[in-house]
Design a protein around this motif. Structure first.
Motif, PDB file in Angstrom:
ATOM      1  N   CYS A 280       0.842  -1.187   0.000  1.00  9.92           N
ATOM      2  CA  CYS A 280       0.000   0.000   0.000  1.00  9.92           C
ATOM      3  C   CYS A 280       0.886   1.248   0.000  1.00  9.92           C
ATOM      4  O   CYS A 280       1.838   1.337   0.774  1.00  9.92           O
ATOM      5  CB  CYS A 280      -0.899  -0.001   1.233  1.00  9.92           C
TER       6      CYS A 280
ATOM      7  N   CYS B 109       1.365   5.775   4.845  1.00  9.09           N
ATOM      8  CA  CYS B 109       1.180   4.359   5.173  1.00  9.09           C
ATOM      9  C   CYS B 109       2.464   3.617   4.841  1.00  9.09           C
ATOM     10  O   CYS B 109       2.663   3.182   3.709  1.00  9.09           O
ATOM     11  CB  CYS B 109      -0.010   3.813   4.373  1.00  9.09           C
TER      12      CYS B 109
ATOM     13  N   ASN C  86       2.197  -2.238   5.700  1.00 17.82           N
ATOM     14  CA  ASN C  86       1.420  -1.993   4.482  1.00 17.82           C
ATOM     15  C   ASN C  86       1.590  -3.116   3.471  1.00 17.82           C
ATOM     16  O   ASN C  86       1.205  -2.989   2.305  1.00 17.82           O
ATOM     17  CB  ASN C  86       1.826  -0.651   3.858  1.00 17.82           C
TER      18      ASN C  86
ATOM     19  N   CYS D  93      -5.530  -2.861   2.651  1.00 15.26           N
ATOM     20  CA  CYS D  93      -4.300  -2.589   3.409  1.00 15.26           C
ATOM     21  C   CYS D  93      -4.567  -2.843   4.881  1.00 15.26           C
ATOM     22  O   CYS D  93      -5.493  -2.246   5.454  1.00 15.26           O
ATOM     23  CB  CYS D  93      -3.862  -1.141   3.206  1.00 15.26           C
TER      24      CYS D  93
ATOM     25  N   ASN E  36      -2.988  -1.805   7.326  1.00 16.63           N
ATOM     26  CA  ASN E  36      -2.620  -0.658   8.143  1.00 16.63           C
ATOM     27  C   ASN E  36      -3.640   0.480   8.038  1.00 16.63           C
ATOM     28  O   ASN E  36      -4.256   0.861   9.028  1.00 16.63           O
ATOM     29  CB  ASN E  36      -1.238  -0.147   7.731  1.00 16.63           C
TER      30      ASN E  36
END
Lengths: 124, 460
Positions: A12, A17, A21, A101, A103
Motif C-alpha cells: 500500500c 502508510c 502496508n 491494506c 494498516n
C-alpha cells in the motif's frame, strides 16, 4: 489474473502508510484456476525475489496448503518443488474481489482480473 | 575461425539494423564482426558482409532479427565478372563439399532486372564448378546464390539499360532465410482483436522486444502499457510480462467482460505469459521492491494523443469523499500534467531502481528534429546508453533508446519530486532538452519561439 506472483510484489502506498502496508489482504474473492505453461528458468530466476512467508500465508488464505513453510536450499530445489511453486505463483487467479491494506484500510478493488491501485487526492 | 557471411537486409528502418544485430548476438552469446568502413555500413544498402564463427549463429540471426531477409555464406565478392571467377577458382575448397548434393542456382539483381538470356549465360559461366547433383527447384539440399548489385535508379531508365554494369557481385550459399519476418504480418495491428490510437505498429514492437533481449526465463515490464502492444511481442519471444497504466480503460477497452489486452493476448496465444496488468501511476507505484526486472519496454505518452498525466493534488482544497462507482476512469482521480522531460528523466531513474544488473530499458524519445542533441537523453549513474535509432517524420521524430543497467548497486525508488530529481540524476543533465514541452511544440508545429506570432504555448 491477479496472480499470487503479482500480489507478492504489491504494497500500500497511501501517503503516510509505510508500516504494516504489506502484504495486502484479499477480500471477497472469486478465484479461477487456470493452467499455465511451466517455465523452470523463470521460476528459478524469480525465487530470490519472493517474500516467502507472505506467499505461503496468502496461498493458505485461498485454501492452498501445498507450499512448505520454508523454501528449500538452492541445491535442493527440484522439479517437484518448482511445479508446486509454479502452481501457486501462476495458476491461482483472483478475478474479482479486492485487496485491503492492513494498516490504513484502503481497499483496492479487482475487476475482471485487473486491480485498481490508484489513490485518491487526499491519499497523495 | 571466423567465416564471411552475407546478410541481406530489408530496406526499412535502417538505423535499427545494427542495434538489432548486436542485441541478438548478445542474447545468444556469439561474436559477430561488422565491417569498419562507413561506406560498408551505409544502411541504404541491402547487403552487409560480416564475420561469424559458424552457420548456427546465422540461424540465430534469422530466428530473431526481423530486418534480416536471409543470410548466406559468402564465397566471393567482386566488382567484375573476371574478378569473380578468378577468385572463385581460388576458393574451391569452400564450394567443392556440396558438389554431389541436389542444388538450385538463384540469379538475382538488386535495383535491376537481368534479362533471361543472360541469366542462363551467368549460370553457364560457373560450369567449371562441375556440380554433379540433381537440379531441384523445390527442395534442394543446397541453394547457390548469385547477386548483382546495381546503383539505385534515380532517373527513369529503360528496363535493361546498363545491364552487366553492376557495382558489385556476390556469390555464396544460402544458410538460412528469415524465420521471423512473417511475425510482422502475424502481429499486424489491423488484424488485432483489441487496439487503440496509441497502439504501436507490429514491426517496431518486434524491434523493441529484440532490443529488450526478451527470451524465456525473463521478466519484462511496460509501465505505460496502454493497449498492450509492447507486451505481446516480448511474450511471444518467451518472456513473462507485466503491464501497468494510469488509465484502466486503455487496458480494458469498452464494455467487455474480458479486458481488451487479455483478448489480444489470447489471439496471439500468449495469455499465459501475461503475469498481470494493473491500474496505477508509476509516481505512486505499489511495487514493494526494485531490482527484479530483466527489461522495461515502453512508449511513454508524449502528451499528444494520450494526455501525459500523473496523480497529483490540485490547487483547490482536499476532497474527502470516496470515488464514484466508475472508479476506473481517471476522471474521478485528481491529476496534474506530466511534462515530457520530467517523465523521461523519471523513467530512467525508475529503470535503475527496478532493473537487475544488465537489465535493459527500451523506450521511445520523441524529438523535434531541429532541436535534438544527444545530450538530451536523460542518463544517470548506473545506466548506460547502448543504442539510439531514429525514426524521422520530418519536423519531429522519435528515437528508440536502449539503455542498460551497468551496476549491481540497489538504488532507492525515485522520488518523482521536481526538487529532488536533479540530484537523483547526478546533476549533469540538460535543463532544456529538445523534448521539453514537447506537447506544446507539437501543436505549434515546431515553429521556434522566435516566430512569436505563431508560437502559442498552451496548457490544459
Amino acid at each position: 489474473m491477479v496472480r499470487l506472483i503479482t500480489h507478492n510484489l504489491l504494497a500500500c502506498h497511501v501517503r503516510g502508510c509505510t508500516a504494516n502496508n504489506f502484504p495486502l489482504v484479499f477480500r471477497d474473492v472469486q478465484i479461477e484456476l487456470k493452467e499455465a505453461e511451466f517455465n523452470e528458468q523463470f521460476l528459478r530466476n524469480f525465487m530470490p525475489k519472493i517474500e516467502w512467508r507472505t506467499l505461503v500465508d496468502t496461498a493458505k488464505s485461498l485454501n492452498d496448503q501445498s507450499l512448505p513453510d520454508q523454501p528449500p536450499e538452492r541445491e535442493n530445489v527440484n522439479e517437484e518443488f518448482l511445479k508446486t511453486l509454479h502452481h501457486v505463483l501462476l495458476e491461482i487467479h483472483v478475478e474479482e474481489g479486492a485487496m485491503a491494506c492492513p494498516n490504513c484500510g484502503h481497499v483496492y478493488p479487482i475487476s475482471n482480473g485487473i486491480p485498481n491501485m490508484l489513490l485518491q487526492e487526499h491519499e497523495l | 575461425m571466423a567465416k564471411k557471411y552475407l546478410i541481406h537486409f530489408a530496406i526499412a528502418h535502417g538505423e535499427f539494423r545494427y542495434p538489432e544485430l548486436q542485441s541478438i548476438s548478445e542474447l545468444f552469446d556469439f561474436e559477430i564482426k561488422l565491417p569498419e568502413s562507413k561506406d560498408e555500413l551505409d544502411t541504404s544498402l541491402p547487403f552487409l558482409i560480416v564475420e561469424l564463427e559458424k552457420d548456427v549463429h546465422a540461424q540465430f540471426i534469422a530466428q530473431r532479427c526481423i530486418l534480416v531477409k536471409a543470410v548466406y555464406e559468402l564465397w566471393v565478392v567482386a566488382s567484375s565478372k573476371e574478378e569473380l571467377h578468378h577468385r572463385n577458382h581460388e576458393i574451391s575448397c569452400l564450394w567443392k563439399p556440396f558438389e554431389n548434393q541436389s542444388f538450385r542456382f538463384d540469379v538475382t539483381a538488386i535495383n535491376h532486372t537481368i534479362p533471361m538470356a543472360r541469366q542462363r549465360d551467368i549460370i553457364e559461366d560457373f560450369a567449371y564448378m562441375d556440380y554433379k547433383g540433381d537440379i531441384d527447384m523445390k527442395n534442394p539440399s543446397v541453394v547457390i546464390a548469385y547477386f548483382e548489385e546495381y546503383p539505385k535508379k534515380n532517373i527513369l531508365r529503360r528496363r535493361n539499360e546498363g545491364d552487366g554494369q553492376f557495382e558489385r557481385v556476390y556469390f555464396g550459399r544460402l544458410v538460412t532465410e528469415s524465420a521471423c519476418r512473417h511475425l510482422i504480418s502475424k502481429f499486424n495491428v489491423k488484424r488485432r482483436v483489441y487496439y487503440g490510437n496509441t497502439t504501436m505498429d507490429a514491426e517496431i514492437s518486434l524491434l523493441m522486444a529484440n532490443q529488450a533481449l526478451a527470451a524465456p526465463g525473463k521478466l519484462v515490464y511496460d509501465p505505460f502499457v496502454g493497449t498492450g502492444s509492447m507486451l505481446y511481442t516480448s511474450a511471444y519471444f518467451g518472456a513473462m510480462v507485466l503491464g501497468s497504466d494510469i488509465d484502466g480503460r486503455q487496458m480494458r477497452g469498452k464494455n467487455t467482460s474480458i479486458p481488451g489486452i487479455f483478448q489480444s493476448a489470447a489471439q496471439y496465444e500468449v495469455l499465459d505469459r501475461i503475469l498481470d496488468c494493473c491500474t496505477f501511476d508509476i509516481t505512486r507505484s505499489p511495487l514493494r521492491r526494485g531490482n527484479f526486472l530483466d527489461a522495461i519496454i515502453s512508449d511513454p505518452p508524449y502528451g499528444v494523443r494520450a494526455g501525459a498525466k500523473r496523480l497529483g493534488r490540485g490547487k483547490q482544497r482536499v476532497v474527502e469523499h470516496p470515488p464514484a462507482q466508475n472508479f476506473e476512469s481517471t476522471a474521478s482521480y485528481a491529476k496534474v500534467p506530466y511534462e515530457l522531460s520530467d517523465l523521461t528523466a523519471d523513467l530512467v531513474l525508475l529503470a535503475r531502481y527496478l532493473l537487475k544488473k544488465d537489465g535493459r530499458l527500451v523506450w521511445f524519445l520523441p524529438t523535434p528534429t531541429e532541436e535534438y542533441q544527444d545530450v538530451d537523453i536523460p542518463v544517470c549513474e548506473g545506466m548506460e546508453v547502448v543504442a539510439n535509432s531514429e525514426q524521422n517524420f520530418g519536423k519531429w521524430g522519435r528515437r528508440l533508446i536502449t539503455m542498460r543497467k551497468i551496476t549491481s548497486t540497489e538504488y532507492a525508488s525515485p522520488s518523482f519530486d521536481p526538487e529532488q530529481r536533479m540530484q537523483e540524476l547526478g546533476g549533469n543533465i540538460t535543463l532544456n532538452p529538445g523534448h521539453k514541452d514537447f506537447r506544446e511544440k507539437y501543436f505549434a508545429r515546431f515553429k521556434r519561439i522566435e516566430d512569436a506570432e505563431t508560437y502559442i504555448p498552451t496548457r490544459d
